[in-house]
Design an enzyme around this catalytic site. Structure first.
Site, short mmCIF file in Angstrom:
data_model
loop_
_atom_site.label_atom_id
_atom_site.label_comp_id
_atom_site.label_asym_id
_atom_site.label_seq_id
_atom_site.Cartn_x
_atom_site.Cartn_y
_atom_site.Cartn_z
N HIS A 1 0.82 -1.29 0.22
CA HIS A 1 0.07 -0.05 0.00
C HIS A 1 0.99 1.38 0.08
CE1 HIS A 1 -4.39 0.86 0.98
NE2 HIS A 1 -4.07 1.77 0.11
N ASP B 1 -9.56 -0.26 3.88
CA ASP B 1 -8.52 -0.94 4.59
C ASP B 1 -8.77 -1.50 5.98
OD1 ASP B 1 -5.76 -1.32 5.62
OD2 ASP B 1 -5.28 0.20 4.08
N HIS C 1 -6.67 -1.63 8.30
CA HIS C 1 -5.83 -0.64 9.31
C HIS C 1 -5.92 0.58 8.84
CE1 HIS C 1 -3.94 -4.56 8.07
NE2 HIS C 1 -3.95 -4.66 9.40
N ASP D 1 -3.44 2.92 8.19
CA ASP D 1 -2.18 3.27 7.25
C ASP D 1 -2.17 5.08 7.39
OD1 ASP D 1 -2.39 0.74 6.33
OD2 ASP D 1 -3.04 1.21 4.39
N HIS E 1 4.37 0.73 4.54
CA HIS E 1 2.92 0.69 4.05
C HIS E 1 1.82 0.83 5.29
CE1 HIS E 1 2.24 -3.81 5.34
NE2 HIS E 1 2.97 -3.32 6.23
N ASP F 1 -7.30 -1.65 -0.31
CA ASP F 1 -6.52 -2.67 0.13
C ASP F 1 -7.32 -4.07 0.48
OD1 ASP F 1 -4.84 -4.28 1.86
OD2 ASP F 1 -3.94 -2.48 2.90
N ASP G 1 -6.93 -6.50 2.37
CA ASP G 1 -7.08 -6.96 3.68
C ASP G 1 -8.37 -6.12 4.35
OD1 ASP G 1 -6.49 -4.53 4.87
OD2 ASP G 1 -4.17 -4.95 5.09
N GLU H 1 -1.53 -4.89 -1.90
CA GLU H 1 -1.51 -5.92 -0.89
C GLU H 1 -1.83 -7.23 -1.19
OE1 GLU H 1 0.50 -5.50 1.72
OE2 GLU H 1 0.42 -2.99 1.99
MN LIG Z 1 -3.42 -0.55 3.78
#
Ligand SMILES: [Mn+2]
Length: 326
Positions: free
Chosen positions: A122, A149, A151, A153, A166, A253, A255, A298
């Site tokens: 990312h 995402d 997360h 980030d 990332h 992303d 994830d 990712e």
């Molecule tokens: Mn990310």
């Protein structure tokens, strides 16, 4: 079941679609096998796995032409990863890749094509968003950003527990972080906080909650998605960004999805978006007619099962380009 009532309730019109949605255009595919944003070297195989999953023909099957395919060169650095706070690893190399990617994305938009960047980790969003930003800046136009995402980030070298870039690209795009990245192309921020939404977060570092709160962006956690549904969340993203933008950049992303559906990612986290929620979110954004640039990041084939996450990634590109079931 009352079919006629159902039909009117959805507001779906019969017959051919009109306006923006019906306009087919060209796509530029930019392969960016960047792996220096974290210790998960397998992400460098992401673009190759999406090619195996027939990315080009699946895009062409929607009626788009593929204008160009570009490979961004990534330094072949073997990095000995150590978790270390208060640093950012591989910044000179990531800055070099970001600059090349920014130029490619900007050129793709200038050629009146949709820029699709395929990663890679990312941290590549630092470059793609810089390119998008520069394109609109020169035209004195505005753009929005929707970031999917697990997360945040949104770490900076001062808050990151790992030093992995990332985990920082959203912060960099908003103007916070290592200057060699935030000052790419000579200005910051690349995106305004009041044009930026973050969807699907569920795995945040402690400092990140405060950073998100202070950032002024619009965040939606997985709890928000559970409580209100992805349709309402997506509409609120579009409302927040505003209808006075000339384009929307989608940074997706993989994830953000549940690892049961998308196992081939570097940093998975349970309790993510379902298969349909992910597609529906992108379909709704595509319906706005404003999606001009997309990152899919990712994908880590070293962790995938029978290339299923790569195939999923290709399907998500299709949805973001406006593929509808009906
Ligand atoms: Mn990310």
């Amino acid at each position: 079941m009352s079919n006629s009532k159902e039909t009117s309730k959805t507001g779906r019109k019969s017959g051919k679609k009109s306006g923006k949605a019906a306009r087919k255009r060209a796509v530029t595919l930019i392969y960016c096998p960047l792996h220096l944003g974290g210790p998960h070297a397998g992400v460098s195989m992401g673009p190759a796995a999406m090619k195996v999953a027939r990315l080009v023909s699946k895009i062409e099957s929607l009626g788009f032409t593929v204008h160009k395919q570009i490979d961004i060169e990534v330094p072949d650095v073997l990095y000995w990863w150590e978790k270390s706070a208060r640093v950012a690893h591989c910044v000179p190399e990531i800055a070099e890749v970001s600059l090349a990617l920014a130029r490619a994305v900007e050129a793709a938009l200038e050629a009146d094509t949709i820029a699709v960047t395929l990663g890679g980790d990312h941290s590549l969003a630092i470059g793609s968003i810089a390119g998008v930003s520069n394109y609109y800046r020169k035209r004195k136009e505005e753009f929005g950003l929707v970031w999917y995402d697990a997360h945040g980030d949104i770490n900076t070298p001062a808050t990151s527990p790992s030093g992995n870039v990332h985990g920082m690209p959203l912060a960099v795009s908003l103007g916070d972080g290592d200057e060699r990245l935030t000052e790419l192309l000579g200005y910051k921020p690349k995106v305004k906080n009041n044009r930026c939404a973050l969807v699907g977060v569920r795995d945040l570092d402690r400092a990140e909650c405060e950073l998100i709160d202070a950032s002024g962006i619009l965040p939606f956690s997985m709890r928000d998605v559970d409580e209100h549904g992805i349709v309402k969340v997506t509409r609120e993203c579009l409302d927040f960004i505003g209808d006075d933008v000339d384009g929307i950049h989608v940074s997706f992303d993989l994830d953000v999805m549940d690892p049961d559906v998308a196992p081939g990612v570097s940093t998975d986290s349970r309790g993510g978006l379902t298969y349909r929620e992910s597609h529906l979110a992108l379909e709704l954004l595509a319906d706005s007619g404003l999606v001009r640039s997309i990152d899919i990041v990712e994908l880590n084939p070293a962790r995938d099962v029978r290339n299923q996450t790569a195939e999923l990634a290709v399907e998500l590109v299709q949805s973001a380009l406006g593929k509808n079931i009906l």
